[in-house]
Design an enzyme around this catalytic site. Structure first.
Site, PDB file in Angstrom:
ATOM      1  N   HIS A  33      -6.039 -22.351   8.965  1.00  0.00           N
ATOM      2  CA  HIS A  33      -7.336 -22.832   8.454  1.00  0.00           C
ATOM      3  C   HIS A  33      -7.975 -21.252   7.871  1.00  0.00           C
ATOM      4  CE1 HIS A  33     -11.317 -24.114   8.229  1.00  0.00           C
ATOM      5  NE2 HIS A  33     -11.792 -22.899   8.891  1.00  0.00           N
ATOM      6  N   ASP A  71       1.047  -1.100  -0.044  1.00  0.00           N
ATOM      7  CA  ASP A  71      -0.033   0.000  -0.151  1.00  0.00           C
ATOM      8  C   ASP A  71       0.833   1.320   0.039  1.00  0.00           C
ATOM      9  OD1 ASP A  71       0.916   0.205   2.309  1.00  0.00           O
ATOM     10  OD2 ASP A  71      -0.813   0.092   3.505  1.00  0.00           O
ATOM     11  N   GLY A 128       1.084   3.657   2.249  1.00  0.00           N
ATOM     12  CA  GLY A 128       1.370   4.207   3.598  1.00  0.00           C
ATOM     13  C   GLY A 128       0.461   5.206   4.073  1.00  0.00           C
ATOM     14  N   GLY A 129      -0.411   5.686   3.004  1.00  0.00           N
ATOM     15  CA  GLY A 129      -1.276   6.981   3.490  1.00  0.00           C
ATOM     16  C   GLY A 129      -2.284   6.668   4.254  1.00  0.00           C
ATOM     17  N   CYS A 179     -13.061 -29.291   5.187  1.00  0.00           N
ATOM     18  CA  CYS A 179     -11.759 -28.483   4.789  1.00  0.00           C
ATOM     19  C   CYS A 179     -10.696 -29.241   4.764  1.00  0.00           C
ATOM     20  CB  CYS A 179     -11.699 -27.403   6.069  1.00  0.00           C
ATOM     21  SG  CYS A 179     -10.108 -26.218   5.647  1.00  0.00           S
ATOM     22  N   ASP A 227      -8.235  -7.596  -0.268  1.00  0.00           N
ATOM     23  CA  ASP A 227      -7.364  -7.769   0.732  1.00  0.00           C
ATOM     24  C   ASP A 227      -8.259  -7.301   2.144  1.00  0.00           C
ATOM     25  OD1 ASP A 227      -7.356  -4.660   0.329  1.00  0.00           O
ATOM     26  OD2 ASP A 227      -5.945  -5.061   2.303  1.00  0.00           O
TER      27      ASP A 227
HETATM   28 ZN    ZN Z   1      -9.352 -26.183   7.662  1.00  0.00          ZN
END
Ligand code: ZN
Ligand code: ZN
Lengths: 474, 417
Positions: free
Chosen positions: B362, B120, B122-123, B332, B294
């Site tokens: 995870h 990024d 920094g601002g 998962c 993000d």
């Molecule tokens: Zn997991």
């Protein structure tokens, strides 16, 4: 040397009310012990010694360990130290970047006791509960790296300290825990509160008696528990700094059907190395050759070497964790190869830096100098130190661990000053790898008669031990 | 007349040469291949070719503020399939400082990460973390929290630090105002951000290997957004971020600004929606045409024992999991779920920091898998069905669907069942 008076008279002078068996004649005790041994026969654990040097330092392999007997552990060696089955900071992925991990994992009741009810529900034992698959599980009482407040043992109970505070254990509770933990080995219940200076003779005797009484009670429950079939018990040798009590404790414990011995109350900080050596040597002399001796609470490399010479086989592997927690990396030299070309393979020490460390520590603004200061500075480098901020070398030149193969001191320094969790992960990997390699060097030194060379390497310029040594009480 | 023609010819040629050079340089550092576009929504699946490796979009980018991913090693992060992560210019510029990182061959060398990094400007940190900051045309002035020295973060300074960090994608310094602010300050910030973009473009020393993204500003005002889009899309930048959102504004305003932005952004360049990381927000904003996201949330929440699951989240530290011997998410495939139970993680939280690492692993796996499933469904032409299934799993009943998500999806032709 000190004359050893009979344990019988010593016991009679002490609190024999809680240990009536001690007043029966020796021959009876021997018979009793043999009788006790019968139902435990048939286990596969076997200590094969390949060398014994000076009648004391032992090199060998502990074979047929674990319930199915498929594991082995080289001695001298150390156990894998864990918090509740997890090597501090590490997941299985990061742990297994370290090669030659010990086949025995240590867990402590101080961590586990509070989860007793959960484990009872779970039914399949702690190993499966913790997602540990291929390891021998050893369950000890206390965490060697955590402080254990004294003053809470009674004739019938010991206390462990977990996250909710103190948990009091009777033999019944202790054995109920072992049944749910289902370890391969466990340390018998013990009163180990005799390591403080000037513990009275009476208190030391009491601790030996209680510990033997606990052992007999544990064994009795053990033999009547199907869940514990094939599980090995380690008897605990107490005796504070009184030679006579140490010997009595060792002799008596050796009469019981135990698979090995824990040497308790000799931990770092409780006494100097000279006294520990004398006591340890006196104890190991009394113990049978064919059973392993595990020394509790000792981990500094110099102390390990001295204790190996005094006949110790196994150590708790908590030292790398302590080093990690103070933001340091082990860097001491243990290369005993006469071939200089091999030097790149074994970690080389950072001697010139250690010297700098002396100066740096003196001027460290927040330098809380602990008691081990003089010892640690030769074994480790402090990565929080500002001079590492643009040092792009690995922690130890030539180290093959994941941390040293992938990262530089400057990065570790940055992680430490920004309080990032990865610092603990990477330091733990390096310190564990370095420590395990050190034990490899100890075994190699014993095999090749190079123990003196190894001592010189490890101790560096420090040379001999503290000369103001205390004598054991007799 | 002749001269004019000549000049015209010259200038045409030079423009051609320039654009050729530009496309070549762009090709060397960033290319976007559109693999599939959803026939119903604005979603697309692309291969974003960056200097260190290709990135499959839509993509969630985990945030490693200090040049580390919260106790996870770079090998573990790579093992989870992460192709790009974030570093924060403000934090890294303070400690260890750009000179140290430059000596370590950039942030890639410093943290030994072999894949892509986005930094990024920094601002944002400056305005949100540092109390005494003052914005002028020159830049953002602030007092260092470490030594109290006054520091000016100008567009040039931000780019200079990011050049030292060597990130694959750099962000322009923008004039950040709160997303709930209204009035002339919003307009001023928008115009200033355009001017600062030009200064950033001019300051970039490595345009051939570091891609500078513009950040669309304009608050919640559609006209200002459009004006900003109009100006910024005329600049030759390799990608665009949608900024000034995710700051506590109404979700209704949020999604309308997002969709307005993607409507005006060029199809052939990547679109990065900053600061968005909740699962529902991700799925909806992919439908609105965003490619990159993000957020610190998945890794931050992990440290408090909150595990992300297809039905929301699971608070591992809560007592109800003490005797729950199932994995966090039975479906998962992450290293945590393959080995450990909720009960063990619950217990481990009382004994060791490794418990946090397990949940962090995870949660990163959850975010990356979610985006992989989204991408797969776009490629296979069944993204609308994916959204239906996803929403049904996430919410116990239809009436619990957030109305903004229902409206946003309706705007791209998805009527939730
Ligand atoms: Zn997991
Ligand atoms: Zn190393």
């Amino acid at each position: 040397m000190t004359p050893f008076c009979s344990f019988l008279s010593a016991a009679a002078a002490g609190d024999d009310d809680i240990f009536p068996r001690l007043v029966v004649p020796v021959s009876v005790i021997v018979v009793l012990a043999t009788h006790l041994a019968t139902p435990m026969a048939g286990n596969g654990m076997k200590l094969e010694l390949s060398r014994v040097i000076n009648g004391r330092s032992r090199l060998g392999v502990l074979k047929g360990i674990g319930r199915t007997g498929q594991h082995s552990l080289e001695v001298p060696g150390c156990l894998l130290y864990t918090h509740l089955g997890t090597v501090p900071h590490l997941t299985q992925d990061t742990l297994h970047t370290v090669s030659n991990l010990p086949s025995v994992t240590q867990v402590t009741l101080s961590n586990i006791a509070e989860h007793h009810e959960v484990l009872e529900h779970f039914k399949d034992g702690f190993r499966k509960f913790a997602g540990l698959h291929d390891t021998v599980l050893y369950c000890s009482l206390h965490d060697p790296a955590a402080p254990c407040p004294t003053g809470y043992t009674t004739n019938k109970t010991v206390s462990v300290w977990g996250s909710p505070g103190r948990i009091e254990l009777t033999v019944a509770k202790f054995m109920a825990l072992q049944k749910t933990v289902q370890p391969d080995w466990y340390q018998s219940m013990a009163d180990g509160e005799t390591w403080q200076n000037n513990t009275s003779r009476k208190r030391v005797q009491k601790s030996v008696n209680r510990t033997l009484a606990h052992l007999d009670e544990c064994l009795l429950v053990h033999q009547n528990s199907q869940e514990l079939e094939g599980v090995e018990v380690f008897g605990v040798v107490e005796g504070g700094d009184i030679l006579e009590e140490r010997v009595r404790s060792a002799r008596e414990t050796a009469k019981r059907p135990v698979a090995g011995f824990c040497l308790d109350g000799l931990q770092t900080g409780s006494m100097d190395q000279d006294l520990r050596n004398q006591l340890t040597a006196a104890v190991t002399k009394e113990l049978p050759e064919d059973k392993p001796r595990l020394l509790q609470g000792v981990g500094h490399p110099d102390e390990v070497l001295a204790c190996v010479e005094a006949g110790v086989d196994l150590f708790e592997g908590f030292f790398p964790f302590q080093v990690t927690e103070r933001g340091c990396a082990l860097c001491f030299n243990f290369d005993i190869s006469p071939d200089p070309e091999r030097a790149g393979r074994a970690p080389r020490a950072v001697l010139e830096l250690n010297k700098e460390d002396d100066a740096a520590r003196d001027t460290e603004p927040n330098g809380e100098l602990d008691l081990d200061q003089t010892q640690t500075m030769y074994f480790e480098i402090n990565l929080k130190d500002k001079r590492h901020q643009d040092d792009f070398r690995p922690l130890v030149e030539g180290c093959g661990c994941y941390c040293c193969m992938n990262h530089q001191r400057a990065y570790l320094h940055h992680l430490l000053v920004t309080n990032e969790l990865l610092a603990g992960v990477l330091l733990m990997i390096h310190n564990t790898a370095h420590y395990l390699s050190f034990f490899g060097a100890v075994r190699e030194a014993l095999a090749k008669d190079r123990l003196d060379l190894l001592k010189r390497r490890v101790l560096g310029k420090r040379g001999g031990m503290d000369t103001s040594a205390k004598e054991p009480r007799d | 007349m002749a001269a004019h023609v000549e000049r015209g010819t010259d200038s045409t040629t030079s423009i051609k040469n320039m654009s050729l050079k530009k496309s070549l340089s762009a090709a060397a550092s960033l290319t976007l291949q559109i693999v599939a576009e959803c026939p119903v929504t604005k979603a697309r699946a692309c291969n974003l070719m960056l200097p260190h490796c290709a990135v499959n979009t839509p993509v969630f980018m985990p945030v490693g503020t200090q040049g580390t991913m919260k106790g996870i090693t770079v090998d573990q992060l790579e093992g989870l399939g992460c192709q790009i992560c974030l570093g924060n210019t403000y934090h890294l510029g303070m400690r260890p400082g750009s000179d140290v990182i430059e000596k370590a061959n950039g942030l890639h060398g410093f943290m030994n990460w072999k894949r892509n990094i986005l930094t990024d400007s920094g601002g944002f940190q400056m305005v949100s973390l540092v109390e005494l900051s003052e914005v002028t045309e020159e830049g953002v002035k602030f007092k260092s929290p470490y030594d109290g020295k006054e520091i000016l973060l100008s567009p040039e300074k931000s780019i200079s630090i990011q050049n030292s960090l060597g990130s694959d994608i750099m962000m322009q310094l923008d004039d950040v105002v709160s997303s709930t602010m209204t009035g002339p300050r919003v307009e001023e910030a928008m115009h200033r951000s355009i001017r600062w973009l030009d200064r950033c473009i001019a300051a970039n020393k490595n345009p051939h290997k570091q891609n500078l993204f513009a950040i669309i500003q304009g608050g919640l005002n559609a006209d200002l957004r459009k004006a900003c889009l109009h100006e910024m899309t005329q600049r030759d930048v390799p990608g665009f971020a949608i900024g000034g959102l995710s700051g506590g504004e109404e979700k209704d305003d949020f999604w309308q600004m997002v969709t307005l932005s993607t409507d005006h952004l060029p199809r052939e360049k990547p679109r990065y929606l900053m600061g968005v990381g909740y699962a529902v927000d991700l799925v909806v904003c992919v439908a609105l045409g965003c490619d990159m996201f993000d957020c610190v949330f998945p890794t931050r929440t992990a440290r408090f024992g909150s595990a992300l699951v297809p039905w929301g989240s699971l608070q591992v530290k809560q007592k109800q999991y003490a005797k729950d011997f199932r994995p966090i998410d039975p479906d998962c495939q992450c290293p945590t779920c393959k080995r450990h139970s909720r009960a063990y993680l619950h217990a481990l939280f009382k004994s060791d920091t490794a418990a946090m690492h397990h949940i962090t692993i995870h949660n990163i796996a959850y975010q990356l898998n979610l985006m992989n499933s989204v991408r797969q469904s776009i490629v296979e032409g069944r993204f609308p069905e994916f959204i239906q299934t996803f929403m049904k799993r996430m919410f116990p009943s239809r009436d619990q669907y957030p109305s903004w998500a229902v409206d946003a999806l309706a705007s791209v032709n998805i009527t939730l069942e």
